[in-house]
Design a protein around this motif. Structure first.
Motif, short mmCIF file in Angstrom:
data_model
loop_
_atom_site.label_atom_id
_atom_site.label_comp_id
_atom_site.label_asym_id
_atom_site.label_seq_id
_atom_site.Cartn_x
_atom_site.Cartn_y
_atom_site.Cartn_z
N THR A 43 43.54 44.67 25.20
CA THR A 43 44.81 44.71 25.92
C THR A 43 45.70 43.50 25.60
O THR A 43 46.91 43.54 25.81
N LEU A 44 45.10 42.43 25.08
CA LEU A 44 45.89 41.23 24.75
C LEU A 44 46.77 41.45 23.53
O LEU A 44 47.78 40.74 23.36
N THR A 45 46.40 42.41 22.68
CA THR A 45 47.17 42.64 21.45
C THR A 45 47.83 44.01 21.40
O THR A 45 48.67 44.26 20.54
N LEU A 46 47.48 44.91 22.32
CA LEU A 46 48.07 46.25 22.32
C LEU A 46 49.58 46.17 22.53
O LEU A 46 50.06 45.67 23.55
N GLY A 47 50.36 46.65 21.54
CA GLY A 47 51.81 46.65 21.65
C GLY A 47 52.44 45.28 21.59
O GLY A 47 53.62 45.12 21.92
N ALA A 48 51.66 44.27 21.17
CA ALA A 48 52.18 42.90 21.15
C ALA A 48 52.76 42.52 19.79
O ALA A 48 53.27 41.42 19.61
N HIS A 49 52.64 43.44 18.79
CA HIS A 49 53.24 43.25 17.48
C HIS A 49 52.84 41.92 16.84
O HIS A 49 53.68 41.10 16.43
N GLY A 50 51.52 41.72 16.74
CA GLY A 50 50.99 40.55 16.05
C GLY A 50 50.77 39.34 16.93
O GLY A 50 50.15 38.36 16.50
N ARG A 51 51.31 39.37 18.13
CA ARG A 51 51.10 38.25 19.05
C ARG A 51 49.83 38.51 19.87
O ARG A 51 49.25 39.58 19.81
N GLN A 52 49.45 37.51 20.65
CA GLN A 52 48.35 37.68 21.60
C GLN A 52 48.78 37.16 22.96
O GLN A 52 49.20 36.01 23.09
N ARG A 53 48.70 38.03 23.94
CA ARG A 53 49.13 37.65 25.29
C ARG A 53 48.14 36.66 25.91
O ARG A 53 46.98 36.60 25.53
N ARG A 54 48.62 35.95 26.90
CA ARG A 54 47.78 35.00 27.63
C ARG A 54 47.28 35.68 28.91
O ARG A 54 48.07 36.13 29.73
N PRO A 55 45.96 35.78 29.09
CA PRO A 55 45.44 36.45 30.29
C PRO A 55 45.69 35.62 31.54
O PRO A 55 45.71 34.39 31.49
N VAL A 56 45.85 36.31 32.65
CA VAL A 56 46.01 35.62 33.93
C VAL A 56 44.66 35.14 34.46
O VAL A 56 44.58 34.17 35.22
N LEU A 57 43.58 35.81 34.02
CA LEU A 57 42.23 35.47 34.48
C LEU A 57 41.22 35.95 33.44
O LEU A 57 41.35 37.04 32.89
N GLN A 58 40.20 35.13 33.19
CA GLN A 58 39.09 35.51 32.34
C GLN A 58 37.80 35.47 33.16
O GLN A 58 37.57 34.50 33.90
N VAL A 59 36.98 36.51 33.03
CA VAL A 59 35.74 36.61 33.80
C VAL A 59 34.62 37.04 32.85
O VAL A 59 34.83 37.94 32.04
N ASN A 60 33.45 36.41 32.97
CA ASN A 60 32.37 36.71 32.03
C ASN A 60 31.40 37.76 32.54
O ASN A 60 30.24 37.80 32.13
N ASN A 61 31.86 38.66 33.41
CA ASN A 61 31.03 39.74 33.90
C ASN A 61 31.94 40.94 34.19
O ASN A 61 32.95 40.80 34.88
N THR A 62 31.57 42.11 33.66
CA THR A 62 32.43 43.28 33.77
C THR A 62 32.61 43.72 35.21
O THR A 62 33.71 44.14 35.62
N TYR A 63 31.55 43.65 36.01
CA TYR A 63 31.69 44.04 37.41
C TYR A 63 32.64 43.12 38.16
O TYR A 63 33.41 43.57 39.01
N ALA A 64 32.63 41.83 37.82
CA ALA A 64 33.57 40.90 38.44
C ALA A 64 35.00 41.19 38.01
O ALA A 64 35.95 40.99 38.80
N VAL A 65 35.18 41.67 36.77
CA VAL A 65 36.52 42.11 36.34
C VAL A 65 37.00 43.24 37.24
O VAL A 65 38.15 43.27 37.68
N LEU A 66 36.11 44.19 37.53
CA LEU A 66 36.46 45.28 38.44
C LEU A 66 36.89 44.75 39.81
O LEU A 66 37.88 45.21 40.39
N GLN A 67 36.15 43.78 40.32
CA GLN A 67 36.49 43.20 41.61
C GLN A 67 37.87 42.54 41.57
O GLN A 67 38.65 42.62 42.53
N ALA A 68 38.19 41.91 40.46
CA ALA A 68 39.51 41.26 40.32
C ALA A 68 40.62 42.30 40.29
O ALA A 68 41.71 42.08 40.84
N ILE A 69 40.36 43.45 39.64
CA ILE A 69 41.36 44.52 39.63
C ILE A 69 41.58 45.03 41.05
O ILE A 69 42.73 45.19 41.50
N GLU A 70 40.50 45.28 41.76
CA GLU A 70 40.62 45.81 43.13
C GLU A 70 41.30 44.81 44.06
O GLU A 70 41.95 45.21 45.03
N ALA A 71 41.18 43.52 43.76
CA ALA A 71 41.83 42.50 44.58
C ALA A 71 43.32 42.39 44.27
O ALA A 71 44.03 41.65 44.97
#
Length: 297
Positions: A205-233
């Motif tokens: 998702t950081l490069t999708l439609g970014a035309h060679g750039r890379q977006r800066r994430p608002v949050l990085q998490v090293n566990n997929t389930y925690a990513v889900l929790q962040a989405i739900e929050a």
């Protein structure tokens, strides 16, 4: 070589101390120590370096421990095979997989298995790093990459699909992206800071439609389930496996015509368990659950 002393040595080496090993053996600490010392004298080698913080195997001790562990594992496998041959499948079966997959998808699908085979002592050892099946840290693994060890039996298990999801609360606040370029104006959560080796393009998702750039994430998490929790929050949107959201309310799939990378998973077990009734029953059962799950993976 005295087999009883070798067995005691193996348990002491695993425990890292005479005190812990003595409790497992139901003997005194001095008795365990005497047996190891007698083994050292019979072999004319030092097996342990004694330290205040515990025992450390010497080079000779490491060599003997590897051999002893292989012997004990083969004896355990033979014992389980003999027990299974007598009738109903029984014994311990340790299954390992990634934490998020094990917690969210695998565990709820085991209800019928534990009811159907009450004599099988099923244990889940969930970890995002690979446990060593050759050392019998587990009997069976469901892995998100093909195993590197040639002596393991592997079967393709299920294909894991990724799509972009966000909560309804987040979309009310930030709006719904209509094109990949619209992601420039949204808060993106990613897996990180170091993506797993087997899924290098998980943060697409950081490069999708970014035309060679890379977006800066608002949050990085090293566990997929925690990513889900962040989405739900409502922290932001993220690409996550579809199995995580199959029964979740309040989540919306975004850019539905765009598919993220799909990752093959594998059902893996050691060669010596090829004839194990426990492994065969679990394999057949869990593949049946995948077929029933259909496209929610």
């Amino acid at each position: 070589m005295d087999w009883d002393r070798l067995r005691i040595f193996h348990i002491v080496a695993e425990a890292g101390s005479f005190t812990t090993a003595a409790k497992k053996l139901h003997v005194s600490q001095s008795a365990a120590s005497r047996q190891v010392r007698a083994l050292e004298e019979s072999l004319n080698v030092v097996l342990f370096n004694r330290h205040a913080r515990g025992l450390v195997l010497t080079q000779e001790g490491e060599q003997l421990f590897r051999t002893a562990r292989e012997v004990m594992q083969k004896l355990e496998t033979a014992e389980q095979s003999l027990l299974e041959a007598k009738g109903a499948p029984r014994g311990t079966l340790v299954v390992t997989t990634m934490i998020s997959f094990g917690a969210v998808w695998l565990t709820p699908h085991l209800t019928e298995f534990v009811r159907r085979y009450p004599e099988i002592d099923l244990q889940l050892n969930l970890a995002d790093e690979d446990l060593d099946l050759a050392k019998r840290d587990a009997d069976v693994a469901i892995r998100f990459h093909a195993p590197h060890q040639a002596d393991l039996i592997q079967r393709p298990f299920a294909k894991i699909n990724h799509h972009i999801y966000a909560s309804t609360d987040y979309l009310k606040r930030k709006g719904v992206p209509k094109t990949p370029e619209d992601l420039d104006h949204h808060d993106i959560i990613t897996y990180g800071p170091t993506p797993p080796e087997a899924i290098k393009d998980i943060n697409w998702t950081l490069t999708l439609g970014a035309h060679g750039r890379q977006r800066r994430p608002v949050l990085q998490v090293n566990n997929t389930y925690a990513v889900l929790q962040a989405i739900e929050a409502g922290i932001g949107m993220a690409a996550i496996p579809d199995y995580l959201v199959s029964h979740r309310k309040g989540l919306v799939r975004l850019l539905p015509d765009i598919d993220g990378p799909a990752f093959e998973t594998y059902f893996v077990y050691p060669q010596e368990l090829r004839g194990s009734k426990r492994v065969g029953l679990f394999r057949d059962f869990i593949f049946e659950q995948v077929r029933k799950a259909g496209n929610i993976m």
